[in-house]
Design a protein around this motif. Structure first.
Motif, PDB file in Angstrom:
ATOM      1  N   MET A 195      -9.471   1.489   4.054  1.00  0.00           N
ATOM      2  CA  MET A 195      -9.906   0.716   5.367  1.00  0.00           C
ATOM      3  C   MET A 195     -10.517   1.648   6.265  1.00  0.00           C
ATOM      4  SD  MET A 195      -7.731  -1.958   7.044  1.00  0.00           S
ATOM      5  CE  MET A 195      -8.062  -3.158   8.252  1.00  0.00           C
ATOM      6  N   GLY A 196     -10.100   2.873   6.309  1.00  0.00           N
ATOM      7  CA  GLY A 196     -10.705   3.885   7.114  1.00  0.00           C
ATOM      8  C   GLY A 196     -12.036   4.207   7.028  1.00  0.00           C
ATOM      9  N   LEU A 197     -12.357   4.358   5.755  1.00  0.00           N
ATOM     10  CA  LEU A 197     -13.837   4.468   5.599  1.00  0.00           C
ATOM     11  C   LEU A 197     -14.774   3.332   5.661  1.00  0.00           C
ATOM     12  CD1 LEU A 197     -16.045   6.395   4.263  1.00  0.00           C
ATOM     13  CD2 LEU A 197     -15.550   5.526   1.959  1.00  0.00           C
ATOM     14  N   GLY A 198     -14.215   2.262   5.559  1.00  0.00           N
ATOM     15  CA  GLY A 198     -14.984   0.889   5.725  1.00  0.00           C
ATOM     16  C   GLY A 198     -15.314   0.953   7.312  1.00  0.00           C
ATOM     17  N   SER A 199     -14.382   1.125   8.005  1.00  0.00           N
ATOM     18  CA  SER A 199     -14.316   1.090   9.706  1.00  0.00           C
ATOM     19  C   SER A 199     -15.390   1.977  10.115  1.00  0.00           C
ATOM     20  CB  SER A 199     -12.856   1.540  10.216  1.00  0.00           C
ATOM     21  OG  SER A 199     -11.942   0.620   9.744  1.00  0.00           O
ATOM     22  N   ALA A 200     -15.362   3.298   9.735  1.00  0.00           N
ATOM     23  CA  ALA A 200     -16.416   4.048  10.178  1.00  0.00           C
ATOM     24  C   ALA A 200     -17.866   3.714   9.732  1.00  0.00           C
ATOM     25  CB  ALA A 200     -16.181   5.718   9.401  1.00  0.00           C
ATOM     26  N   VAL A 201     -17.924   3.252   8.456  1.00  0.00           N
ATOM     27  CA  VAL A 201     -19.297   2.679   8.014  1.00  0.00           C
ATOM     28  C   VAL A 201     -19.636   1.415   8.931  1.00  0.00           C
ATOM     29  CG1 VAL A 201     -20.479   1.796   5.987  1.00  0.00           C
ATOM     30  CG2 VAL A 201     -19.279   3.652   5.776  1.00  0.00           C
ATOM     31  N   GLY A 202     -18.623   0.396   9.048  1.00  0.00           N
ATOM     32  CA  GLY A 202     -19.108  -0.502   9.854  1.00  0.00           C
ATOM     33  C   GLY A 202     -19.505  -0.339  11.369  1.00  0.00           C
ATOM     34  N   ALA A 203     -18.624   0.545  12.005  1.00  0.00           N
ATOM     35  CA  ALA A 203     -19.016   1.058  13.410  1.00  0.00           C
ATOM     36  C   ALA A 203     -20.292   1.491  13.523  1.00  0.00           C
ATOM     37  CB  ALA A 203     -17.997   1.856  13.997  1.00  0.00           C
ATOM     38  N   MET A 263     -12.622 -12.167  -0.152  1.00  0.00           N
ATOM     39  CA  MET A 263     -12.113 -11.384  -1.105  1.00  0.00           C
ATOM     40  C   MET A 263     -10.607 -11.144  -1.035  1.00  0.00           C
ATOM     41  SD  MET A 263     -14.540 -10.023  -3.040  1.00  0.00           S
ATOM     42  CE  MET A 263     -13.879  -8.413  -3.326  1.00  0.00           C
ATOM     43  N   GLY A 264     -10.252 -11.350   0.237  1.00  0.00           N
ATOM     44  CA  GLY A 264      -8.528 -11.196   0.314  1.00  0.00           C
ATOM     45  C   GLY A 264      -8.079 -12.266  -0.553  1.00  0.00           C
ATOM     46  N   MET A 265      -8.463 -13.443  -0.529  1.00  0.00           N
ATOM     47  CA  MET A 265      -7.905 -14.432  -1.375  1.00  0.00           C
ATOM     48  C   MET A 265      -8.105 -14.039  -2.808  1.00  0.00           C
ATOM     49  SD  MET A 265      -6.373 -16.537   0.468  1.00  0.00           S
ATOM     50  CE  MET A 265      -6.177 -16.881   2.116  1.00  0.00           C
ATOM     51  N   VAL A 266      -9.183 -13.482  -3.137  1.00  0.00           N
ATOM     52  CA  VAL A 266      -9.525 -13.308  -4.629  1.00  0.00           C
ATOM     53  C   VAL A 266      -8.636 -12.111  -4.985  1.00  0.00           C
ATOM     54  CG1 VAL A 266     -10.988 -12.123  -6.109  1.00  0.00           C
ATOM     55  CG2 VAL A 266     -11.882 -14.199  -4.657  1.00  0.00           C
ATOM     56  N   SER A 267      -8.393 -11.206  -4.118  1.00  0.00           N
ATOM     57  CA  SER A 267      -7.484 -10.184  -4.627  1.00  0.00           C
ATOM     58  C   SER A 267      -6.259 -10.334  -4.780  1.00  0.00           C
ATOM     59  CB  SER A 267      -7.638  -8.710  -3.351  1.00  0.00           C
ATOM     60  OG  SER A 267      -6.808  -9.172  -2.143  1.00  0.00           O
ATOM     61  N   LEU A 268      -5.602 -11.557  -3.817  1.00  0.00           N
ATOM     62  CA  LEU A 268      -4.268 -11.826  -3.913  1.00  0.00           C
ATOM     63  C   LEU A 268      -4.215 -12.762  -5.317  1.00  0.00           C
ATOM     64  CD1 LEU A 268      -3.410 -13.411  -0.625  1.00  0.00           C
ATOM     65  CD2 LEU A 268      -2.331 -11.524  -1.617  1.00  0.00           C
ATOM     66  N   ALA A 269      -5.137 -13.663  -5.705  1.00  0.00           N
ATOM     67  CA  ALA A 269      -4.980 -14.214  -6.804  1.00  0.00           C
ATOM     68  C   ALA A 269      -5.294 -13.247  -8.303  1.00  0.00           C
ATOM     69  CB  ALA A 269      -5.834 -15.364  -7.195  1.00  0.00           C
ATOM     70  N   ALA A 270      -6.073 -12.446  -8.278  1.00  0.00           N
ATOM     71  CA  ALA A 270      -6.481 -11.450  -9.165  1.00  0.00           C
ATOM     72  C   ALA A 270      -5.325 -10.447  -9.601  1.00  0.00           C
ATOM     73  CB  ALA A 270      -7.803 -10.978  -9.121  1.00  0.00           C
ATOM     74  N   MET A 271      -4.807  -9.953  -8.424  1.00  0.00           N
ATOM     75  CA  MET A 271      -3.872  -8.775  -8.821  1.00  0.00           C
ATOM     76  C   MET A 271      -4.384  -7.504  -9.451  1.00  0.00           C
ATOM     77  SD  MET A 271      -0.717  -9.524  -7.278  1.00  0.00           S
ATOM     78  CE  MET A 271       0.282 -10.843  -6.927  1.00  0.00           C
ATOM     79  N   GLU A 303      -6.314  -3.716  -8.786  1.00  0.00           N
ATOM     80  CA  GLU A 303      -6.253  -2.591  -7.582  1.00  0.00           C
ATOM     81  C   GLU A 303      -7.485  -2.392  -7.165  1.00  0.00           C
ATOM     82  OE1 GLU A 303      -4.433   1.133  -8.895  1.00  0.00           O
ATOM     83  OE2 GLU A 303      -2.544  -0.237  -9.462  1.00  0.00           O
ATOM     84  N   LEU A 304      -8.540  -2.477  -8.022  1.00  0.00           N
ATOM     85  CA  LEU A 304     -10.064  -2.081  -7.369  1.00  0.00           C
ATOM     86  C   LEU A 304     -10.424  -3.160  -6.571  1.00  0.00           C
ATOM     87  CD1 LEU A 304     -12.384  -0.208  -7.559  1.00  0.00           C
ATOM     88  CD2 LEU A 304     -13.486  -1.715  -9.746  1.00  0.00           C
ATOM     89  N   VAL A 305     -10.269  -4.616  -6.733  1.00  0.00           N
ATOM     90  CA  VAL A 305     -10.462  -5.897  -6.008  1.00  0.00           C
ATOM     91  C   VAL A 305      -9.777  -5.356  -4.662  1.00  0.00           C
ATOM     92  CG1 VAL A 305     -10.422  -8.173  -5.686  1.00  0.00           C
ATOM     93  CG2 VAL A 305     -10.793  -7.174  -8.064  1.00  0.00           C
ATOM     94  N   SER A 306      -8.488  -5.064  -4.668  1.00  0.00           N
ATOM     95  CA  SER A 306      -7.756  -4.990  -3.280  1.00  0.00           C
ATOM     96  C   SER A 306      -8.091  -3.555  -2.879  1.00  0.00           C
ATOM     97  CB  SER A 306      -6.330  -4.383  -3.649  1.00  0.00           C
ATOM     98  OG  SER A 306      -5.603  -5.566  -4.319  1.00  0.00           O
ATOM     99  N   LEU A 307      -8.907  -2.656  -3.185  1.00  0.00           N
ATOM    100  CA  LEU A 307      -9.641  -1.813  -2.442  1.00  0.00           C
ATOM    101  C   LEU A 307     -10.795  -1.989  -1.935  1.00  0.00           C
ATOM    102  CD1 LEU A 307      -8.871   1.600  -5.130  1.00  0.00           C
ATOM    103  CD2 LEU A 307      -7.997   0.996  -2.698  1.00  0.00           C
ATOM    104  N   VAL A 308     -11.673  -2.823  -2.522  1.00  0.00           N
ATOM    105  CA  VAL A 308     -13.011  -3.372  -2.112  1.00  0.00           C
ATOM    106  C   VAL A 308     -12.450  -4.289  -0.957  1.00  0.00           C
ATOM    107  CG1 VAL A 308     -14.946  -4.773  -2.685  1.00  0.00           C
ATOM    108  CG2 VAL A 308     -14.072  -3.048  -4.230  1.00  0.00           C
ATOM    109  N   THR A 309     -11.634  -5.028  -1.013  1.00  0.00           N
ATOM    110  CA  THR A 309     -11.225  -5.857   0.098  1.00  0.00           C
ATOM    111  C   THR A 309     -10.674  -5.255   1.268  1.00  0.00           C
ATOM    112  OG1 THR A 309     -10.168  -7.733  -1.615  1.00  0.00           O
ATOM    113  CG2 THR A 309      -9.556  -7.858   0.688  1.00  0.00           C
ATOM    114  N   SER A 310     -10.143  -4.172   1.103  1.00  0.00           N
ATOM    115  CA  SER A 310      -9.470  -3.252   2.358  1.00  0.00           C
ATOM    116  C   SER A 310     -10.857  -2.508   2.927  1.00  0.00           C
ATOM    117  CB  SER A 310      -8.808  -1.877   1.717  1.00  0.00           C
ATOM    118  OG  SER A 310      -8.465  -1.405   2.973  1.00  0.00           O
ATOM    119  N   PHE A 311     -11.771  -2.295   1.937  1.00  0.00           N
ATOM    120  CA  PHE A 311     -13.154  -1.605   2.856  1.00  0.00           C
ATOM    121  C   PHE A 311     -13.813  -2.671   3.452  1.00  0.00           C
ATOM    122  CE2 PHE A 311     -17.536  -0.662   2.574  1.00  0.00           C
ATOM    123  CZ  PHE A 311     -17.792   0.602   2.592  1.00  0.00           C
ATOM    124  N   ILE A 312     -14.041  -3.801   3.001  1.00  0.00           N
ATOM    125  CA  ILE A 312     -14.758  -4.942   3.453  1.00  0.00           C
ATOM    126  C   ILE A 312     -14.100  -5.327   4.899  1.00  0.00           C
ATOM    127  CG2 ILE A 312     -15.542  -7.083   3.382  1.00  0.00           C
ATOM    128  CD1 ILE A 312     -16.094  -6.599   0.073  1.00  0.00           C
TER     129      ILE A 312
END
Length: 87
Positions: free
Chosen positions: A1-9, A38-46, A48-57
């Motif tokens: 989430m930190g890297l996504g925040s920096a890139v987003g700003a 992506m949050g809904m997909v990561s909850l359904a898929a379980m 880890e990579l999808v959760s990391l991408v969701t956190s970044f986005i």
């Protein structure tokens, strides 16, 4: 989430300088909707990579929106970020 925040700003500041307000806002809304989906997909898929991408986005969308609003207020209202201060 930190890297996504920096890139987003950084990206929001760059896009606000290059594009119009409506296009920048549309990009922000699209990213926020994508993070929700992506949050809904990561909850359904379980997976880890999808959760990391969701956190970044999610971080990207959060800071993109925050920085977009700051840049738009500074452009349109001479730096006033408080609603009651913008006259």
């Amino acid at each position: 989430m930190g890297l996504g925040s920096a890139v987003g700003a950084y990206t929001a500041g760059h896009f606000c300088d290059r594009f119009g307000s409506k296009k920048v806002f549309l990009i922000g809304v699209t990213v926020c909707l994508l993070s929700f989906i992506m949050g809904m997909v990561s909850l359904a898929a379980m997976i880890e990579l999808v959760s990391l991408v969701t956190s970044f986005i999610s971080g990207f969308g959060m800071m993109y929106t925050n920085n977009m609003l700051i840049v738009m207020c500074s452009k349109n209202y001479d730096g006033s970020m408080m609603v009651f201060a913008a006259n």
